[in-house]
Design a protein around this motif. Structure first.
Motif, PDB file in Angstrom:
ATOM      1  N   GLU A   1       8.872  -3.360  -2.066  1.00 52.57           N
ATOM      2  CA  GLU A   1       8.446  -2.660  -0.863  1.00 52.57           C
ATOM      3  C   GLU A   1       7.249  -3.328  -0.189  1.00 52.57           C
ATOM      4  N   ALA A   2       6.422  -4.064  -0.959  1.00 54.50           N
ATOM      5  CA  ALA A   2       5.318  -4.809  -0.357  1.00 54.50           C
ATOM      6  C   ALA A   2       5.837  -6.104   0.257  1.00 54.50           C
ATOM      7  N   GLY A   3       4.975  -6.791   0.968  1.00 48.96           N
ATOM      8  CA  GLY A   3       5.377  -8.029   1.612  1.00 48.96           C
ATOM      9  C   GLY A   3       5.164  -9.259   0.756  1.00 48.96           C
TER      10      GLY A   3
ATOM     11  N   GLY B   1       9.434  -6.190   1.575  1.00 50.24           N
ATOM     12  CA  GLY B   1       9.329  -5.081   2.528  1.00 50.24           C
ATOM     13  C   GLY B   1      10.557  -4.208   2.514  1.00 50.24           C
ATOM     14  N   SER B   2      11.220  -4.133   1.375  1.00 49.65           N
ATOM     15  CA  SER B   2      12.497  -3.435   1.265  1.00 49.65           C
ATOM     16  C   SER B   2      12.421  -2.328   0.231  1.00 49.65           C
ATOM     17  N   GLU B   3      12.866  -1.153   0.636  1.00 50.12           N
ATOM     18  CA  GLU B   3      12.947  -0.021  -0.284  1.00 50.12           C
ATOM     19  C   GLU B   3      14.291   0.665  -0.032  1.00 50.12           C
TER      20      GLU B   3
END
Length: 660
Positions: free
Chosen positions: A425-427, A466-468
């Motif tokens: 989820e982070a970059g 950046g994906s959840e």
């Protein structure tokens, strides 16, 4: 995307000088790399264990030409700690012969390190320690028995008999440990030897014990048996050995005892302990000047082994090419990658050591040696080597979280031939390791993240930053690995809004002049952050409920942390909990007495812990395993090892079900 390796040899791949053969005594070594002795804690109370044998043999199979064992206790009066192999009588030789056979089969030479700790009975204070004089040990506080002349001669015979036993079961030689404030070094050092007989007085007298040991071994075992010395070149302690004395000792023993090599070390157990195994806060090869100093005074036929934070074989090449050393002694780099030498020989990527000293933390807690990102280190019997597999119809494995546990989970699944998606989820990848690496003095942690990222790139893992993903999007996966990051659980303090340390590390926050770090993790990067903030002009107060900070840090690094915090002006409030504010002051209470204290003007309060795991995910019809901090926050080594085991086991079980 594949990143550039953290370090390479001068020609961009294979090192050169380290891979040239050398003869030590009568033994031909295939290359110049030695696995330096490590106290692993893998043994039983007496004999060499199967776990210890496999640990050493793995390093031989990985290409290290010279294997030096754990320290082997040579006499009943040597009391290091219980998980140390002993060689003090014939009853303790079980397992050693098979060790020699296996190491020789790998093409390597094996040397047993002969060890007597003297007064340094740090972990087993029961019994009576023997030493040259009744001077308290500077670290453990042990007051030893001052050895009589008869007892000195008895221990000398113990060294010689131990060498004879090792020779009888196939060892190629021995290394006498005369460093780090152990018994031979206690005789050499005027800070611990106050004798007035033949084993004390001037330097030649203080060297008489070591000389007698070496001469006895040479006379008993003959000229073809390798005789090595691990010698302290500087104790970095008041009244201790310094380089000129060490040079005189080295020249003298070469003249009268005919050693084949000298491994040059430094420090002693006590105030200079942090120099024993310099961590990532130190520059690379910080003590090579000591190695060069010993090289300059001994005959060229005596090989010199360089030690202490040699990061890779490219640096080893330089030390050999410059004439500083003939052998490159590696310990921690071969804990991070047992195949380092073999990989370097073919220009393959090496898993680089970050010099975090997590391996030492495990030892000091008597859990057995480990590496935080090689799950097999210290667990060679339990975890088999991970062999690549190719599948005609690979399953989809989805990994949630790109921290250390998630990176290892993805590596395992992809190596076993599965199609892997990793969602973070982070970059960025790396989780808390990546954040830690942003602090000056902790940047080497980035090397581990880069290694994982390169491995995943080579394995074709689909990394999505950046994906959840929505739980419904996981329904196509054969296995979902929940390796998401831990969640901050800061203390509830009246009138205080504590900032999670992760937010500070991420940058962009404006901090007050007064910063209060609430330390609930007892580990880095809290202390590096405190030091850095103090150096930037903040008044920093480190608040811990413990009697002292750095409880989870390796002792060898904790000494350095204490020194640096003191030099930076960080105030350490021990056994204290913050309770709120009063009259513009941050206030707290002493944990044991309940006494109220003022900590200073109100400022930014940063919470380093506590943490909690994640609630379990549920997707109908999909198997989900939870690993790492998502399950329960733990050490990096525990998280990575669990991710490796759980994912591997889940995929192997799924494969078995398909076969049925």
């Amino acid at each position: 995307m594949r990143l550039n390796p953290a370090s390479t040899s001068a020609d961009g791949g294979r090192s050169a000088a380290v891979h040239t053969p050398i003869t030590i005594g009568s033994r031909a070594l295939l290359n110049r790399v030695a696995f330096a002795s490590v106290t692993t804690g893998l043994n039983g109370p007496t004999a060499l264990s199967d776990a210890q044998r496999e640990f050493l043999v793995r390093r031989a199979r990985g290409g290290a030409a010279l294997i030096v064992t754990d320290g082997l206790a040579v006499h009943p009066s040597s009391r290091p700690f219980r998980a140390v192999p002993r060689i003090e009588d014939d009853a303790h030789v079980d397992g050693y012969e098979r060790l020699c056979v296996d190491i020789h089969a790998a093409g390597s030479v094996v040397v047993g390190q002969l060890w007597h700790v003297g007064a340094s009975s740090l972990y087993t204070p029961e019994g009576i320690a023997w030493a040259p004089s009744a001077t308290p040990d500077p670290l453990s506080g042990t007051v030893p028995h001052a050895m009589t002349v008869a007892e000195v001669e008895e221990v000398i015979d113990g060294y010689v008999d131990a060498a004879r036993r090792l020779q009888s079961v196939g060892f190629d030689g021995v290394e006498v440990h005369a460093a780090h404030g152990y018994l031979p070094a206690q005789f050499l050092s005027s800070m611990s030897n106050h004798r007035t007989d033949a084993y004390g007085g001037d330097l030649r007298g203080r060297a008489a014990f070591l000389t007698a040991v070496l001469q006895g071994i040479r006379a008993t075992c003959g000229p073809d048996f390798i005789l090595g010395i691990k010698l302290t070149a500087h104790e970095y302690a008041p009244g201790g050995i310094e380089l000129p004395e060490a040079q005189e000792v080295a020249a003298h023993v070469c003249e009268v005892a005919d050693p084949d090599y000298i491994a040059v070390s430094q420090s002693r157990y006590g105030p200079s302990l942090e120099r024993h195994s310099p961590d990532m806060s130190w520059a690379d090869t910080p003590f090579e000047h000591l190695t060069r100093g010993i090289r300059n005074v001994v005959p060229p036929e005596v090989a010199i082994m360089a030690l202490a934070k040699i990061p890779d074989l490219a640096v080893g090449d330089r030390l050999i090419d410059e004439g500083t050393a003939d052998l490159i002694g590696l310990a921690r780099p071969l804990l991070a990658d047992a195949d380092l030498v073999r990989r370097d020989a073919v220009g393959a990527t090496v898993r680089p050591c970050t010099f975090c000293n997590a391996c030492w933390a495990a030892l000091h807690e008597q859990r057995g040696v480990e590496c935080f990102y090689d799950p097999r280190t210290g667990h060679e019997l339990e975890i088999a080597d991970l062999e690549p597999e190719v599948r005609s119809a690979p399953d989809l494995v989805v990994v949630l979280g790109g921290g250390p546990a998630g990176l290892e989970a993805a590596r395992v699944a992809a190596t076993l031939g599965h199609r892997v998606e990793l969602h973070e989820e982070a970059g960025y990848l790396g989780g808390r390791l990546a954040l830690e690496a942003r602090i000056p003095g902790r940047a080497d942690q980035r090397r581990a993240v880069d290694w994982w990222q390169n491995e995943l790139a080579d394995l074709g893992v689909d990394i999505r930053l950046g994906s959840e993903p929505d739980p419904a999007a996981l329904s196509a996966a054969a296995l979902v690995v929940d390796a998401r990051s831990r969640l901050p659980a800061p203390p509830v303090i009246s009138g205080v809004d504590a900032v999670p340390v992760e937010d500070v590390l991420a940058g962009g926050l404006s901090l007050d002049e007064d910063v209060y770090l609430l330390d609930a993790v007892d580990d880095e990067p809290v202390y590096a952050l405190a030091e850095w903030l103090a150096q930037r002009g903040h008044r920093v107060v480190l608040v811990t409920p413990r009697p002292a900070p750095a409880r989870r840090v390796a002792m060898v690094s904790a000494f350095g942390i204490s020194r640096r915090l003191d030099l930076a002006g960080v105030v350490v409030a021990t056994q204290t909990a913050v309770t709120g504010t009063a009259n513009g002051q941050l206030v707290g209470v002493r944990a044991l007495s309940g006494r109220a204290v003022e900590l200073g003007p109100e400022g930014t309060v940063v919470s380093a812990g506590s943490y909690r795991g994640r609630d379990p995910l549920e997707v109908p019809g999909v198997r989900i395993v939870q690993v790492g901090d998502a399950y329960v926050p733990r050490t990096l080594a525990e998280n990575v090892r669990e991710a490796h085991r759980v994912v591997r086991q889940a995929l192997e079980q799924a494969g078995e079900r398909e076969k049925k």
